[in-house]
Design an enzyme around this catalytic site. Structure first.
Site, PDB file in Angstrom:
ATOM      1  CE  LYS A  90      -4.131   2.074   0.467  1.00  0.00           C
ATOM      2  NZ  LYS A  90      -3.852   2.580  -0.852  1.00  0.00           N
ATOM      3  CE  LYS A 126       4.555   7.443  -2.528  1.00  0.00           C
ATOM      4  NZ  LYS A 126       3.697   8.009  -1.453  1.00  0.00           N
ATOM      5  N   GLY A 165      -3.050   8.060  -4.044  1.00  0.00           N
ATOM      6  CA  GLY A 165      -2.429   9.356  -4.596  1.00  0.00           C
ATOM      7  C   GLY A 165      -1.195   9.689  -4.026  1.00  0.00           C
ATOM      8  CG  ASP A 166       3.075  10.955  -3.158  1.00  0.00           C
ATOM      9  OD1 ASP A 166       2.825  11.098  -1.663  1.00  0.00           O
ATOM     10  OD2 ASP A 166       4.004  11.427  -3.707  1.00  0.00           O
ATOM     11  CB  THR A 209      -2.561  13.393   4.466  1.00  0.00           C
ATOM     12  OG1 THR A 209      -2.900  12.361   3.767  1.00  0.00           O
ATOM     13  CG2 THR A 209      -1.059  13.446   4.792  1.00  0.00           C
TER      14      THR A 209
HETATM   15  P1  NDP Z   1       0.130  17.920  -3.893  1.00  0.00           P
HETATM   16  O1  NDP Z   1       0.733  17.418  -5.375  1.00  0.00           O
HETATM   17  O2  NDP Z   1      -1.215  17.970  -3.671  1.00  0.00           O
HETATM   18  O3  NDP Z   1       1.018  19.305  -3.182  1.00  0.00           O
HETATM   19  C1  NDP Z   1       2.325  19.241  -3.208  1.00  0.00           C
HETATM   20  C2  NDP Z   1       2.635  20.640  -2.698  1.00  0.00           C
HETATM   21  O4  NDP Z   1       4.167  21.023  -2.687  1.00  0.00           O
HETATM   22  C3  NDP Z   1       2.412  21.736  -4.048  1.00  0.00           C
HETATM   23  O5  NDP Z   1       2.005  23.235  -3.417  1.00  0.00           O
HETATM   24  C4  NDP Z   1       3.810  21.762  -4.692  1.00  0.00           C
HETATM   25  O6  NDP Z   1       3.689  23.042  -5.603  1.00  0.00           O
HETATM   26  C5  NDP Z   1       4.542  21.680  -3.750  1.00  0.00           C
HETATM   27  N1  NDP Z   1       5.890  21.121  -3.929  1.00  0.00           N
HETATM   28  C6  NDP Z   1       6.018  19.855  -4.603  1.00  0.00           C
HETATM   29  N2  NDP Z   1       7.107  19.597  -5.221  1.00  0.00           N
HETATM   30  C7  NDP Z   1       7.899  20.844  -4.846  1.00  0.00           C
HETATM   31  C8  NDP Z   1       9.314  21.133  -4.762  1.00  0.00           C
HETATM   32  N3  NDP Z   1      10.289  20.242  -5.286  1.00  0.00           N
HETATM   33  N4  NDP Z   1       9.774  22.277  -4.297  1.00  0.00           N
HETATM   34  C9  NDP Z   1       8.812  23.122  -3.716  1.00  0.00           C
HETATM   35  N5  NDP Z   1       7.338  22.881  -3.737  1.00  0.00           N
HETATM   36  C10 NDP Z   1       7.217  21.582  -3.976  1.00  0.00           C
HETATM   37  O7  NDP Z   1       0.943  16.820  -3.005  1.00  0.00           O
HETATM   38  P2  NDP Z   1       0.478  16.306  -1.515  1.00  0.00           P
HETATM   39  O8  NDP Z   1      -0.057  17.434  -0.548  1.00  0.00           O
HETATM   40  O9  NDP Z   1      -0.544  14.969  -1.565  1.00  0.00           O
HETATM   41  O10 NDP Z   1       1.973  15.643  -0.754  1.00  0.00           O
HETATM   42  C11 NDP Z   1       2.668  16.620  -0.353  1.00  0.00           C
HETATM   43  C12 NDP Z   1       3.733  15.695   0.536  1.00  0.00           C
HETATM   44  O11 NDP Z   1       2.830  15.024   1.610  1.00  0.00           O
HETATM   45  C13 NDP Z   1       4.634  14.804  -0.235  1.00  0.00           C
HETATM   46  O12 NDP Z   1       5.757  14.613   0.310  1.00  0.00           O
HETATM   47  C14 NDP Z   1       3.539  13.413  -0.269  1.00  0.00           C
HETATM   48  O13 NDP Z   1       4.650  12.226  -0.198  1.00  0.00           O
HETATM   49  C15 NDP Z   1       3.346  13.668   1.224  1.00  0.00           C
HETATM   50  N6  NDP Z   1       2.073  12.730   1.654  1.00  0.00           N
HETATM   51  C16 NDP Z   1       0.925  12.638   1.039  1.00  0.00           C
HETATM   52  C17 NDP Z   1      -0.339  12.049   1.467  1.00  0.00           C
HETATM   53  C18 NDP Z   1      -1.642  12.414   0.850  1.00  0.00           C
HETATM   54  O14 NDP Z   1      -2.434  11.697   1.240  1.00  0.00           O
HETATM   55  N7  NDP Z   1      -1.567  13.157  -0.342  1.00  0.00           N
HETATM   56  C19 NDP Z   1       0.056  11.207   2.714  1.00  0.00           C
HETATM   57  C20 NDP Z   1       1.172  11.289   3.194  1.00  0.00           C
HETATM   58  C21 NDP Z   1       2.296  11.882   2.736  1.00  0.00           C
HETATM   59  P3  NDP Z   1       3.669  23.104  -6.880  1.00  0.00           P
HETATM   60  O15 NDP Z   1       2.252  22.603  -7.113  1.00  0.00           O
HETATM   61  O16 NDP Z   1       4.082  24.266  -7.608  1.00  0.00           O
HETATM   62  O17 NDP Z   1       4.298  21.766  -7.573  1.00  0.00           O
END
Ligand code: NDP
Length: 444
Positions: A90, A126, A165-166, A209
């Protein structure tokens, strides 16, 4: 050389050019020293650390699709099935140009322990691709998702491997992938989580999350004699995790004043306007400059900078290694007393060490952001039962899981003489259950 150091060296030598994977293995194994030293003979004989750092399998495939101009594009797809000792694989699917096998392996490795911490029966995996959904039309995103699933379907299933998703993979992408899986396999099963509510998704999965991050943070503060109400919070990111972390923080009486994306960041001393942020990011899929344009109290800055804002609590919710040593120093100098990771591995090893040395309450991502995968597992339960639970029921289970995670890691840290070190506590609590299951199931 001790067993832990031997295995770290071996992992680095065997997996060249994968710095994020090396970083994750080092972070986990070094904090497992107390439990490894207490069981060294058994673990060495079982080659337990060698086995747990080697994925069950890594799948890499071509993803060809046609863009709106009729041009064929080619991306690379990945699925790493890391460990299924306690349940089906998962873990999410990341769609971002930075994706490579090392990043997917780091995420899959961390996922093993995170999933174990939830107390639910889910193993670690993943996947993802270097495809960038940003700037693509819906038709292009659909073409990519269908092609991605044309290969991925061979390796997944409701009892085998259940992606979610991620970064870059939200409800739209999950919908297109689910549709294609159903078409190819001819079965209607809970093979993906994060689905739309009309076709098997769980209420509260979208919020899970971010909400879970706040439930765990609130509990950590409470157990350390502090209250979250009235606190100023800095948040990075403006995606799924950040938006719902900001929303729940406000519901708990705190004031989040920042958010960011990959081009810039917002400081809004009046507190972030969640409805406006959702409109900009979820509906328009626009840049944060649009937030600033619509909100007189907000200041927009190019580049990176949220960690320089004075705060009580910091919640990194964007991506890996976004909070480095200089950022940690700025937070400490500005009086921040707690950091909880919404993203996966957002804090570098040096920054984590500095924060802990300065007595900052530090909740690692594998515990603090486990609410997403925990609710995904609740979505799997609902799909198996062919029932849907109410928002309140899922949310209250989520809260119970997050509070329980905090107490488990707190207890594990205390048991091994590391009271207050929640990194050690989370890794040990997650590892012990998987290790016991692996040994019980023999060499496989
Ligand atoms: P989203 O794609 O919804 O949002 C990611 C955010 O982070 C966006 O604002 C994006 O900006 C920014 N971002 C991404 N890459 C970069 C970068 N290299 N430098 C600066 N800003 C960046 O993703 P999530 O919110 O779902 O995920 C965020 C984090 O949380 C990740 O590490 C993910 O693995 C983790 N996570 C997510 C879960 C979930 O349920 N969604 C569960 C557990 C962990 P922009 O749009 O401009 O790229």
């Amino acid at each position: 050389m001790g067993y832990v150091d031997e295995v770290i060296e071996r992992v680095i030598a065997k997996n060249p050019g994968e710095p994020e994977f090396h970083q994750a293995v080092r972070e986990v194994l070094e904090s497992l020293r107390p439990v490894v030293e207490a069981n060294e003979d058994l673990y060495r004989r079982e080659a337990l650390l060698e086995r747990i750092t080697e994925p069950d399998r890594q799948i890499k495939f071509r993803v060809p699709w046609v863009d709106d101009k009729g041009q064929v594009q080619v991306n690379t797809g990945y699925r790493v099935q890391f460990n299924n000792a306690i349940g089906p694989y998962k873990g999410g699917l990341r769609l971002h140009p930075s994706v490579n096998i090392g990043i997917i392996k780091f995420l899959g490795f961390e996922q093993i322990f995170k999933n174990s911490l939830t107390s639910l029966p889910i193993g670690g995996g993943k996947g993802g691709s270097d495809f960038d959904p940003k700037g693509k039309s819906d038709r292009e995103v659909m073409a990519f998702c269908q092609s991605f699933m044309n290969e991925l379907y061979k390796y997944i299933g409701a009892d085998e491997d259940v992606p979610a998703g991620d970064i870059g993979t939200g409800a739209r992408e999950i919908g297109y992938m689910f549709g294609q899986y159903k078409k190819i396999r001819g079965v209607y099963e809970g093979v993906l989580t994060g689905k739309g509510l009309s076709y098997g998704g769980s209420l509260a999965r979208t919020e899970a999350t971010g909400y879970g991050l706040l439930y765990l943070t609130e509990e950590m503060l409470k157990c350390n004699g502090k209250d979250i109400a009235g606190k100023t919070i800095v948040v990075s990111g403006a995606g799924n995790v950040a938006i719902y972390a900001i929303q729940k923080a406000q519901q708990l009486g705190a004031k989040p004043v920042t958010c960011s994306d990959s081009t810039g960041w917002i400081y809004d001393p009046e507190g972030i306007d969640v409805a406006l942020l959702k409109e900009v990011k979820e509906v328009k899929r626009a840049r944060l400059t649009e937030y600033a344009a619509a909100r007189p109290s907000a200041q927009y800055h190019e580049g990176k900078g949220v960690w320089t804002v004075k705060c009580d609590i910091a919640l990194p919710c964007a991506t890996q290694n976004e909070l480095d040593l200089d950022d940690a120093k700025a937070l400490v100098a500005n009086g921040c007393f707690a950091v909880a990771e919404g993203a996966n591995m957002p804090t570098t090893l040096e920054a984590t060490k500095y924060l802990q040395e300065n007595k900052i309450l530090f909740a690692p991502g594998k515990a603090a952001n486990a609410g997403g995968v925990a609710t995904s597992a609740l979505e799997m339960s609902q799909n198996s039962e062919r029932l849907s639970w109410s928002f309140e029921e899922v949310d209250s289970k989520l809260k119970g899981i997050m509070v329980n995670i905090f107490h488990n890691l707190d207890a594990a840290a205390k048991k091994y003489g590391h009271e207050g070190d929640y990194v050690v506590g989370a890794n040990i609590a997650g590892f012990e259950k998987v290790a016991t299951a692996m040994i019980a199931q023999g060499v496989c």
